[in-house]
Design an enzyme around this catalytic site. Structure first.
Site, PDB file in Angstrom:
ATOM      1  N   HIS A 137       0.851  -1.191   0.000  1.00 20.11           N
ATOM      2  CA  HIS A 137       0.000   0.000   0.000  1.00 20.11           C
ATOM      3  C   HIS A 137       0.887   1.241   0.000  1.00 20.11           C
ATOM      4  O   HIS A 137       2.107   1.154   0.120  1.00 20.11           O
ATOM      5  CB  HIS A 137      -0.978  -0.020   1.174  1.00 20.11           C
ATOM      6  CG  HIS A 137      -0.363   0.093   2.541  1.00 20.11           C
ATOM      7  ND1 HIS A 137       0.566  -0.805   3.024  1.00 20.11           N
ATOM      8  CD2 HIS A 137      -0.559   0.999   3.541  1.00 20.11           C
ATOM      9  CE1 HIS A 137       0.901  -0.465   4.260  1.00 20.11           C
ATOM     10  NE2 HIS A 137       0.239   0.637   4.588  1.00 20.11           N
ATOM     11  N   HIS A 192       1.239   3.877   2.012  1.00 27.28           N
ATOM     12  CA  HIS A 192       1.742   4.602   3.187  1.00 27.28           C
ATOM     13  C   HIS A 192       3.266   4.613   3.095  1.00 27.28           C
ATOM     14  O   HIS A 192       3.887   3.627   2.672  1.00 27.28           O
ATOM     15  CB  HIS A 192       1.281   3.936   4.497  1.00 27.28           C
ATOM     16  CG  HIS A 192      -0.142   4.293   4.859  1.00 27.28           C
ATOM     17  ND1 HIS A 192      -0.948   3.474   5.613  1.00 27.28           N
ATOM     18  CD2 HIS A 192      -0.882   5.391   4.552  1.00 27.28           C
ATOM     19  CE1 HIS A 192      -2.138   4.065   5.768  1.00 27.28           C
ATOM     20  NE2 HIS A 192      -2.130   5.219   5.129  1.00 27.28           N
ATOM     21  N   ASP A 244       5.838   4.322   4.973  1.00 25.82           N
ATOM     22  CA  ASP A 244       6.755   3.339   5.567  1.00 25.82           C
ATOM     23  C   ASP A 244       6.764   2.019   4.791  1.00 25.82           C
ATOM     24  O   ASP A 244       7.461   1.087   5.165  1.00 25.82           O
ATOM     25  CB  ASP A 244       6.448   3.108   7.064  1.00 25.82           C
ATOM     26  CG  ASP A 244       5.004   2.728   7.343  1.00 25.82           C
ATOM     27  OD1 ASP A 244       4.134   3.006   6.499  1.00 25.82           O
ATOM     28  OD2 ASP A 244       4.731   2.165   8.423  1.00 25.82           O
ATOM     29  N   HIS A 245       6.031   1.982   3.680  1.00 25.97           N
ATOM     30  CA  HIS A 245       6.032   0.772   2.846  1.00 25.97           C
ATOM     31  C   HIS A 245       6.562   1.023   1.435  1.00 25.97           C
ATOM     32  O   HIS A 245       6.743   0.081   0.667  1.00 25.97           O
ATOM     33  CB  HIS A 245       4.628   0.159   2.794  1.00 25.97           C
ATOM     34  CG  HIS A 245       4.192  -0.361   4.127  1.00 25.97           C
ATOM     35  ND1 HIS A 245       4.216  -1.697   4.455  1.00 25.97           N
ATOM     36  CD2 HIS A 245       3.796   0.309   5.247  1.00 25.97           C
ATOM     37  CE1 HIS A 245       3.823  -1.837   5.712  1.00 25.97           C
ATOM     38  NE2 HIS A 245       3.569  -0.640   6.218  1.00 25.97           N
ATOM     39  N   HIS A 253      -7.323  -1.850   5.690  1.00 26.58           N
ATOM     40  CA  HIS A 253      -6.463  -0.811   6.240  1.00 26.58           C
ATOM     41  C   HIS A 253      -7.086   0.542   5.903  1.00 26.58           C
ATOM     42  O   HIS A 253      -8.118   0.597   5.257  1.00 26.58           O
ATOM     43  CB  HIS A 253      -5.052  -0.993   5.646  1.00 26.58           C
ATOM     44  CG  HIS A 253      -3.973  -0.244   6.369  1.00 26.58           C
ATOM     45  ND1 HIS A 253      -3.913  -0.154   7.736  1.00 26.58           N
ATOM     46  CD2 HIS A 253      -2.904   0.453   5.898  1.00 26.58           C
ATOM     47  CE1 HIS A 253      -2.850   0.569   8.070  1.00 26.58           C
ATOM     48  NE2 HIS A 253      -2.220   0.951   6.975  1.00 26.58           N
ATOM     49  N   ASP A 287      -0.361  -3.861   5.914  1.00 27.50           N
ATOM     50  CA  ASP A 287      -0.933  -3.573   7.224  1.00 27.50           C
ATOM     51  C   ASP A 287      -2.417  -3.935   7.197  1.00 27.50           C
ATOM     52  O   ASP A 287      -3.059  -3.754   6.172  1.00 27.50           O
ATOM     53  CB  ASP A 287      -0.815  -2.092   7.542  1.00 27.50           C
ATOM     54  CG  ASP A 287       0.620  -1.577   7.586  1.00 27.50           C
ATOM     55  OD1 ASP A 287       1.536  -2.346   7.378  1.00 27.50           O
ATOM     56  OD2 ASP A 287       0.797  -0.372   7.801  1.00 27.50           O
ATOM     57  N   HIS A 307       6.044  -5.226  12.144  1.00 31.33           N
ATOM     58  CA  HIS A 307       5.388  -3.911  12.031  1.00 31.33           C
ATOM     59  C   HIS A 307       5.071  -3.336  13.415  1.00 31.33           C
ATOM     60  O   HIS A 307       4.031  -2.716  13.648  1.00 31.33           O
ATOM     61  CB  HIS A 307       4.112  -3.994  11.168  1.00 31.33           C
ATOM     62  CG  HIS A 307       3.720  -2.648  10.599  1.00 31.33           C
ATOM     63  ND1 HIS A 307       2.789  -1.829  11.179  1.00 31.33           N
ATOM     64  CD2 HIS A 307       4.169  -1.982   9.513  1.00 31.33           C
ATOM     65  CE1 HIS A 307       2.664  -0.714  10.473  1.00 31.33           C
ATOM     66  NE2 HIS A 307       3.499  -0.788   9.454  1.00 31.33           N
TER      67      HIS A 307
HETATM   68 ZN    ZN Z   1      -0.110   1.523   6.612  1.00 29.98          ZN
END
Ligand code: ZN
Length: 301
Positions: free
Chosen positions: A60, A62, A64-65, A140, A210, A268
């Site tokens: 996804h 976000h 941090d990914h 998510h 996530d 995570h």
């Molecule tokens: Zn996320």
């Protein structure tokens, strides 16, 4: 299969922890799964050859990914890469990366192909003769997929003593491996199972990050050898997990138990926790075979 966890903490890179990224080796493929900031440094530290990465799966959008992706794409160009790169991600990533390259006037000198995903149901996104990759739709705050990596069943194995005893011509070996009965040189029908053995059980790995607790994924990941399931929070912070659409260690274990997986890897983690062992203890109240994911850890299965 060999899983190398490059980063498995949430939110931000810190001195000794990295956001999400993993490398999965499966049948000669090196698949990169998520690409948080700093992934290319982690690839170097873990001695993963850049040129062998041809497929990148992004869960996804976000940061941090995927914030490490444009840097990695750019480094590939600087290293003179000429092999094609495929990126599987939610729709929108192509626009982000293309804008960054356009403003920098630095297009890649290798072919870059985006496979943008929008399907809310599971689908196959990659397949060859030996491996298939399915999406695992997650729950998510934005559109998110996990990924299920599966080996296809291999050919049956010849029991060479039995094959030679039966006087079967070499030209029939392929048919035998495919499971067919064949006729031997004396003209007698030989039953396949008398001269072959079953192939090794195909391995499978599910990556789920996530997501909020989502029982719908259980049929998709049933009996996988290894499940990586996010556990951003402990149960005592379940009130934080719900609105942010994350899971607790206990919830991850509940999914693992219901799906009858071989092993559960947690990750995570929210950076609010100093002692990760509590995640393991909490999960093990529900499901026994739990290991803590950590940056640099390698799992072979
Ligand atoms: Zn996320």
């Amino acid at each position: 299969m060999k899983l190398n966890i490059l980063g498995c903490y949430s939110a931000t890179p810190r001195t000794f922890t990295n956001p999400t990224s993993q490398v999965l080796e499966i049948n000669n493929h090196i698949f990169l799964i998520d690409c948080g900031e700093g992934t290319q440094v982690q690839l170097r530290k873990n001695k993963i050859k850049f040129s062998r990465i041809k497929h990148i799966f992004i869960s996804h959008l976000h940061g941090d990914h995927f914030f490490g992706l444009v840097g990695l794409i750019s480094t590939f160009r600087l290293l003179g890469r000429d092999t094609e790169l495929h990126i599987y991600s939610p729709k929108g990533l192509k626009e982000v990366i293309t804008l960054q390259m356009k403003l920098a006037n630095s297009w890649t000198n290798y072919k870059l192909t985006f496979h943008e995903l929008t399907n809310k149901d599971s689908e196959i996104v990659f397949e060859d003769e030996k491996v298939e990759v399915h999406t695992i739709p997650l729950d998510h705050r934005i559109y998110t997929n996990g990924f299920l990596f599966k080996e296809k069943p291999g050919d049956r194995k010849l029991d060479m003593n039995a094959v030679l005893n039966e006087n079967i011509d070499v030209s029939y070996y392929r048919k035998l491996k495919q499971g067919a009965d064949v006729t031997n040189e004396a003209g007698v029908l030989v039953k396949n199972e008398t001269v072959t053995k079953a192939p090794n059980k195909p391995k499978s790995y599910a990556f789920c990050s996530d997501t909020a607790y989502k029982e719908d994924i259980i049929p998709l990941i049933k009996n996988v050898d290894v499940l990586y399931h996010e556990s951003t929070f402990l149960e005592k912070h379940a009130k934080l997990a719900a609105p942010t659409k994350h899971s607790t260690a206990k919830q991850a274990a509940s999914i693992a138990k219901q799906a009858n997986v071989g092993q559960l890897i947690l990750g995570h983690y929210s950076t609010r926790y100093d002692d990760l062992n509590v995640f393991k203890t909490e999960a093990q109240t529900i499901f026994d075979n739990v290991v803590l994911g950590d940056d640099g850890k390698v799992f072979e299965f």
